[in-house]
Design a protein around this motif. Structure first.
Motif, mmCIF file in Angstrom:
data_model
loop_
_atom_site.group_PDB
_atom_site.id
_atom_site.type_symbol
_atom_site.label_atom_id
_atom_site.label_comp_id
_atom_site.label_asym_id
_atom_site.label_seq_id
_atom_site.Cartn_x
_atom_site.Cartn_y
_atom_site.Cartn_z
ATOM 1 N N PRO A 1 80.367 -1.918 52.646
ATOM 2 C CA PRO A 1 79.556 -0.724 52.890
ATOM 3 C C PRO A 1 80.450 0.363 53.507
ATOM 4 O O PRO A 1 81.436 0.065 54.180
ATOM 5 C CB PRO A 1 78.501 -1.190 53.890
ATOM 6 N N HIS A 2 80.091 1.611 53.266
ATOM 7 C CA HIS A 2 80.887 2.725 53.776
ATOM 8 C C HIS A 2 80.020 3.645 54.620
ATOM 9 O O HIS A 2 78.880 3.932 54.260
ATOM 10 C CB HIS A 2 81.490 3.528 52.621
ATOM 11 N N LEU A 3 80.595 4.110 55.707
ATOM 12 C CA LEU A 3 79.938 5.124 56.519
ATOM 13 C C LEU A 3 80.170 6.466 55.825
ATOM 14 O O LEU A 3 81.306 6.863 55.585
ATOM 15 C CB LEU A 3 80.533 5.143 57.928
ATOM 16 N N VAL A 4 79.071 7.116 55.435
ATOM 17 C CA VAL A 4 79.165 8.361 54.670
ATOM 18 C C VAL A 4 78.352 9.428 55.399
ATOM 19 O O VAL A 4 77.199 9.203 55.757
ATOM 20 C CB VAL A 4 78.612 8.168 53.236
ATOM 21 N N ALA A 5 78.957 10.582 55.606
ATOM 22 C CA ALA A 5 78.254 11.704 56.227
ATOM 23 C C ALA A 5 77.621 12.535 55.117
ATOM 24 O O ALA A 5 78.302 12.988 54.204
ATOM 25 C CB ALA A 5 79.214 12.551 57.043
ATOM 26 N N PHE B 1 67.939 15.159 50.199
ATOM 27 C CA PHE B 1 68.048 14.045 51.130
ATOM 28 C C PHE B 1 67.064 14.192 52.283
ATOM 29 O O PHE B 1 66.462 13.215 52.720
ATOM 30 C CB PHE B 1 69.486 13.924 51.649
ATOM 31 N N ALA B 2 66.850 15.412 52.768
ATOM 32 C CA ALA B 2 65.902 15.647 53.869
ATOM 33 C C ALA B 2 64.496 15.188 53.491
ATOM 34 O O ALA B 2 63.783 14.621 54.322
ATOM 35 C CB ALA B 2 65.890 17.118 54.253
ATOM 36 N N ASP B 3 64.087 15.410 52.243
ATOM 37 C CA ASP B 3 62.763 14.972 51.793
ATOM 38 C C ASP B 3 62.674 13.447 51.748
ATOM 39 O O ASP B 3 61.668 12.856 52.133
ATOM 40 C CB ASP B 3 62.440 15.552 50.411
ATOM 41 N N VAL B 4 63.742 12.803 51.294
ATOM 42 C CA VAL B 4 63.778 11.339 51.248
ATOM 43 C C VAL B 4 63.758 10.772 52.668
ATOM 44 O O VAL B 4 63.089 9.777 52.941
ATOM 45 C CB VAL B 4 65.004 10.846 50.456
ATOM 46 N N MET B 5 64.473 11.426 53.587
ATOM 47 C CA MET B 5 64.456 11.001 54.997
ATOM 48 C C MET B 5 63.029 10.991 55.528
ATOM 49 O O MET B 5 62.610 10.029 56.175
ATOM 50 C CB MET B 5 65.286 11.959 55.861
ATOM 51 N N GLU B 6 62.316 12.061 55.247
ATOM 52 C CA GLU B 6 60.948 12.195 55.735
ATOM 53 C C GLU B 6 60.015 11.178 55.081
ATOM 54 O O GLU B 6 59.224 10.524 55.758
ATOM 55 C CB GLU B 6 60.449 13.613 55.462
ATOM 56 N N GLN B 7 60.106 11.025 53.774
ATOM 57 C CA GLN B 7 59.220 10.121 53.035
ATOM 58 C C GLN B 7 59.423 8.664 53.418
ATOM 59 O O GLN B 7 58.467 7.897 53.473
ATOM 60 C CB GLN B 7 59.448 10.263 51.522
ATOM 61 N N HIS B 8 60.677 8.272 53.648
ATOM 62 C CA HIS B 8 60.993 6.863 53.887
ATOM 63 C C HIS B 8 61.315 6.547 55.343
ATOM 64 O O HIS B 8 61.627 5.403 55.661
ATOM 65 C CB HIS B 8 62.150 6.428 52.993
ATOM 66 N N GLY B 9 61.278 7.544 56.189
ATOM 67 C CA GLY B 9 61.558 7.318 57.609
ATOM 68 C C GLY B 9 62.978 6.849 57.869
ATOM 69 O O GLY B 9 63.195 5.958 58.689
ATOM 70 N N LEU B 10 63.937 7.451 57.177
ATOM 71 C CA LEU B 10 65.334 7.051 57.363
ATOM 72 C C LEU B 10 65.837 7.429 58.745
ATOM 73 O O LEU B 10 65.591 8.532 59.230
ATOM 74 C CB LEU B 10 66.228 7.720 56.329
ATOM 75 N N ALA B 11 66.553 6.519 59.344
ATOM 76 C CA ALA B 11 67.199 6.747 60.636
ATOM 77 C C ALA B 11 68.706 6.803 60.405
ATOM 78 O O ALA B 11 69.194 6.335 59.372
ATOM 79 C CB ALA B 11 66.853 5.606 61.592
ATOM 80 N N PRO B 12 69.451 7.372 61.330
ATOM 81 C CA PRO B 12 70.907 7.344 61.188
ATOM 82 C C PRO B 12 71.405 5.912 60.990
ATOM 83 O O PRO B 12 70.883 4.965 61.590
ATOM 84 C CB PRO B 12 71.404 7.919 62.518
ATOM 85 N N LEU B 13 72.366 5.768 60.115
ATOM 86 C CA LEU B 13 73.021 4.499 59.786
ATOM 87 C C LEU B 13 72.154 3.551 58.959
ATOM 88 O O LEU B 13 72.507 2.383 58.799
ATOM 89 C CB LEU B 13 73.570 3.806 61.031
ATOM 90 N N ASP B 14 71.040 4.018 58.415
ATOM 91 C CA ASP B 14 70.289 3.219 57.451
ATOM 92 C C ASP B 14 71.087 3.141 56.161
ATOM 93 O O ASP B 14 71.953 3.964 55.887
ATOM 94 C CB ASP B 14 68.906 3.824 57.173
ATOM 95 N N PHE B 15 70.759 2.144 55.339
ATOM 96 C CA PHE B 15 71.482 1.908 54.092
ATOM 97 C C PHE B 15 70.880 2.659 52.927
ATOM 98 O O PHE B 15 69.649 2.745 52.785
ATOM 99 C CB PHE B 15 71.488 0.412 53.749
ATOM 100 N N VAL B 16 71.757 3.177 52.078
ATOM 101 C CA VAL B 16 71.392 3.717 50.770
ATOM 102 C C VAL B 16 72.225 2.917 49.768
ATOM 103 O O VAL B 16 73.441 2.859 49.872
ATOM 104 C CB VAL B 16 71.718 5.217 50.645
ATOM 105 N N THR B 17 71.541 2.253 48.849
ATOM 106 C CA THR B 17 72.213 1.455 47.836
ATOM 107 C C THR B 17 72.280 2.262 46.548
ATOM 108 O O THR B 17 71.297 2.849 46.117
ATOM 109 C CB THR B 17 71.454 0.135 47.587
ATOM 110 N N VAL B 18 73.450 2.275 45.939
ATOM 111 C CA VAL B 18 73.672 3.021 44.699
ATOM 112 C C VAL B 18 74.110 2.034 43.639
ATOM 113 O O VAL B 18 74.806 1.062 43.920
ATOM 114 C CB VAL B 18 74.733 4.121 44.914
ATOM 115 N N ARG B 19 73.684 2.274 42.402
ATOM 116 C CA ARG B 19 74.081 1.427 41.268
ATOM 117 C C ARG B 19 74.150 2.299 40.019
ATOM 118 O O ARG B 19 73.673 3.428 40.008
ATOM 119 C CB ARG B 19 73.120 0.273 41.078
#
Length: 88
Positions: free
Chosen positions: A16-20, A67-85
């Motif tokens: 996993p990578h820390l991504v800003a 991304f801000a809309d996804v944060m709000e919809q899913h309740g993302l917190a700092p350092l939560d995971f986003v999986t890409v494929r």
């Protein structure tokens, strides 16, 4: 617009990578920012892929969303995971 730290992991990669991320980035830009650390390094390019898809908390999200809309919809917190494929 603000920086937001996530852990990005590309499916098939063990690192996993820390991504800003900028909160006004689209999810397509987020997926690309995660993929750049894995594809062509530990994950082979997939010539059949039609781009990427991103998953947040078990749900595939629309890449056109900010991304801000996804944060709000899913309740993302700092350092939560986003999986890409690869999108096939």
């Amino acid at each position: 617009m603000a920086m937001f730290p996530i852990y990005g992991v590309f499916e098939g990669d063990f690192v996993p990578h820390l991504v800003a991320i900028e909160t006004d980035n689209s999810m397509a830009e987020v997926a690309e920012a995660v993929a750049v650390h894995s594809v062509g390094r530990r994950v082979a390019h997939n010539p059949k892929a039609k781009g990427y898809e991103a998953e947040v908390k078990g749900s595939v999200v629309d890449l056109k969303l900010k991304f801000a809309d996804v944060m709000e919809q899913h309740g993302l917190a700092p350092l939560d995971f986003v999986t890409v494929r690869f999108a096939l």
